[in-house]
Design a protein around this motif. Structure first.
Motif, short mmCIF file in Angstrom:
data_model
loop_
_atom_site.label_atom_id
_atom_site.label_comp_id
_atom_site.label_asym_id
_atom_site.label_seq_id
_atom_site.Cartn_x
_atom_site.Cartn_y
_atom_site.Cartn_z
N CYS A 105 -34.36 8.06 47.37
CA CYS A 105 -34.81 9.08 46.42
C CYS A 105 -36.02 9.83 46.95
O CYS A 105 -36.11 11.05 46.82
CB CYS A 105 -35.12 8.40 45.09
N ASN A 106 -36.96 9.10 47.57
CA ASN A 106 -38.18 9.72 48.08
C ASN A 106 -37.89 10.69 49.22
O ASN A 106 -38.58 11.70 49.38
CB ASN A 106 -39.15 8.64 48.56
N ILE A 107 -36.89 10.40 50.03
CA ILE A 107 -36.53 11.29 51.14
C ILE A 107 -36.04 12.63 50.61
O ILE A 107 -36.41 13.70 51.12
CB ILE A 107 -35.48 10.62 52.03
N TYR A 108 -35.19 12.60 49.58
CA TYR A 108 -34.70 13.85 48.99
C TYR A 108 -35.83 14.63 48.33
O TYR A 108 -35.92 15.85 48.46
CB TYR A 108 -33.60 13.54 47.97
N LEU A 109 -36.70 13.91 47.62
CA LEU A 109 -37.81 14.57 46.93
C LEU A 109 -38.79 15.19 47.92
O LEU A 109 -39.29 16.30 47.72
CB LEU A 109 -38.55 13.56 46.04
N PHE A 110 -39.07 14.49 49.00
CA PHE A 110 -39.98 15.01 50.01
C PHE A 110 -39.40 16.26 50.67
O PHE A 110 -40.12 17.25 50.89
CB PHE A 110 -40.24 13.94 51.07
N SER A 111 -38.12 16.25 50.98
CA SER A 111 -37.46 17.44 51.57
C SER A 111 -37.52 18.62 50.61
O SER A 111 -37.75 19.76 51.03
CB SER A 111 -36.00 17.10 51.91
N LEU A 112 -37.33 18.34 49.33
CA LEU A 112 -37.38 19.39 48.33
C LEU A 112 -38.78 19.98 48.24
O LEU A 112 -38.96 21.21 48.17
CB LEU A 112 -36.96 18.82 46.97
N ASN B 274 -31.82 4.30 53.32
CA ASN B 274 -32.68 5.36 53.85
C ASN B 274 -32.02 6.12 55.00
O ASN B 274 -32.15 7.34 55.11
CB ASN B 274 -34.01 4.77 54.31
N ARG B 275 -31.33 5.39 55.85
CA ARG B 275 -30.68 6.05 56.98
C ARG B 275 -29.63 7.05 56.50
O ARG B 275 -29.52 8.15 57.03
CB ARG B 275 -30.04 5.00 57.88
N THR B 276 -28.87 6.65 55.48
CA THR B 276 -27.86 7.56 54.93
C THR B 276 -28.53 8.79 54.32
O THR B 276 -28.05 9.92 54.48
CB THR B 276 -27.02 6.85 53.86
N ALA B 277 -29.64 8.57 53.61
CA ALA B 277 -30.36 9.69 52.99
C ALA B 277 -30.87 10.67 54.05
O ALA B 277 -30.83 11.89 53.85
CB ALA B 277 -31.52 9.16 52.15
N LEU B 278 -31.33 10.14 55.19
CA LEU B 278 -31.80 11.01 56.27
C LEU B 278 -30.64 11.83 56.85
O LEU B 278 -30.80 13.02 57.15
CB LEU B 278 -32.44 10.17 57.37
#
Length: 317
Positions: A49-56, A127-131
């Motif tokens: 979730c944090n990876i998507y939020l940070f990208s946004l 996390n790897r999938t989110a990246l």
């Protein structure tokens, strides 16, 4: 004062777009900068979730940096003199427009899967999938927006590289209307349907859980409210912009046969919707605080520590 219809765009750009963009920057930039710095310095352990939020947040922050120059140019009734700045500005603007809603779709998917798999044993919660999903999303959005570069270059060349126009006023070798409609479908309508679909799935899953345990689980209702709010936000902010943009492009076609003043009225309505569509960059930080796992608590704790440290430094020895 009675205005000629040909002056509508100039008046709106100077007295509407300029202050609106200035306000969006002043409110949105600090909020998104706080989120970006908070994720970098306050979050010891990242989740999908944090990876998507940070990208946004990064996408919003980059876009907001383009607004001061736009606001200045509109306020002084000037056109962008640098063709490179014109292309980069419009390109960044549209990449942010379509990356924002796409990342919100992945956030909604993440919340749905987390409710369904609380132990995070699903591959899409890694996390790897989110990246990987984030990287593919950036590629997909840039591929969608890339044809706009050709349109802008052709339009600037036809205007002697002296006048920077918005997307709805471009002319090029490819069909601007066809491209605009395709971008609306792939960049807005399909992601919006994804948001609505995940909202429905989360609501359905919560109803099933409530019937199974015979009690109302309040802790899982927040993701539903957040995802539903995101869907409503994009529906309200993006729909007028995309409808008026396509109407604006269609009104410029020879087969439309519209009078000049009618076209100017359509352009005026289109101008009104533009800063409203970009308002999502100002509102998005609200979702970071309600969707990020423990982010709000960690950020507030860090702020309290900094405040206490500052107060101690000011105390006399």
């Amino acid at each position: 004062m009675v205005l000629n219809c040909t002056e509508i765009d100039d008046v709106l750009e100077r007295y509407y777009l300029s202050p609106f963009y200035g306000i969006e920057f002043c409110i949105g930039f600090p909020g998104n900068l706080l989120v970006v710095l908070g994720y970098i310095f306050c979050l010891p352990e990242w989740q999908s979730c944090n990876i998507y939020l940070f990208s946004l947040a990064v996408s919003d922050l980059i876009f907001l940096c383009t607004l001061p120059r736009l606001s200045y140019l509109y306020a002084n009734d000037q056109s962008e003199t640098s063709s490179a700045a014109c292309i980069i500005n419009r390109y960044v603007l549209h990449v942010n427009l379509y990356s924002s809603i796409l990342f919100m779709v992945w956030l909604s998917m993440d919340r749905f899967l987390l409710i369904k798999h609380p132990t995070r044993n699903h591959c899409l919660l890694r996390n790897r999938t989110a990246l990987i999903v984030t990287g593919l999303s950036w590629v997909a959005v840039n591929v969608e927006v890339a044809p706009m570069i050709s349109l802008m270059v052709h339009d600037l060349k036809s205007r002697n590289w002296s006048h920077c126009k918005d997307f709805g006023s471009l002319e090029g070798d490819i069909s601007v209307l066809g491209y605009s409609l395709g971008l609306t479908l792939t960049g807005y309508i399909l992601p919006l349907l994804g948001l609505c679909g995940f909202s429905y799935q989360i609501a359905h899953l919560l109803r099933v859980q409530e019937r199974a345990v015979q009690r109302r689980n309040v802790s899982f209702k927040r993701p539903l409210k957040v995802v539903a709010s995101a869907a409503v936000m994009f529906l309200v902010l993006y729909t007028p912009y995309h409808v008026l943009r396509n109407v604006r492009v269609a009104s410029r076609q020879p087969w439309a046969g519209l009078q000049p003043c009618t076209r100017m009225y359509i352009e005026g309505l289109y101008i009104i919707t533009r800063p409203l569509a970009f308002l999502h960059s100002v509102i998005n930080p609200v979702f970071y605080f309600f969707m990020g796992d423990k982010f709000r608590e960690l950020l507030l704790a860090k702020v309290r520590i900094l405040v206490r440290k500052t107060e101690r430094q000011r105390e006399p020895a």
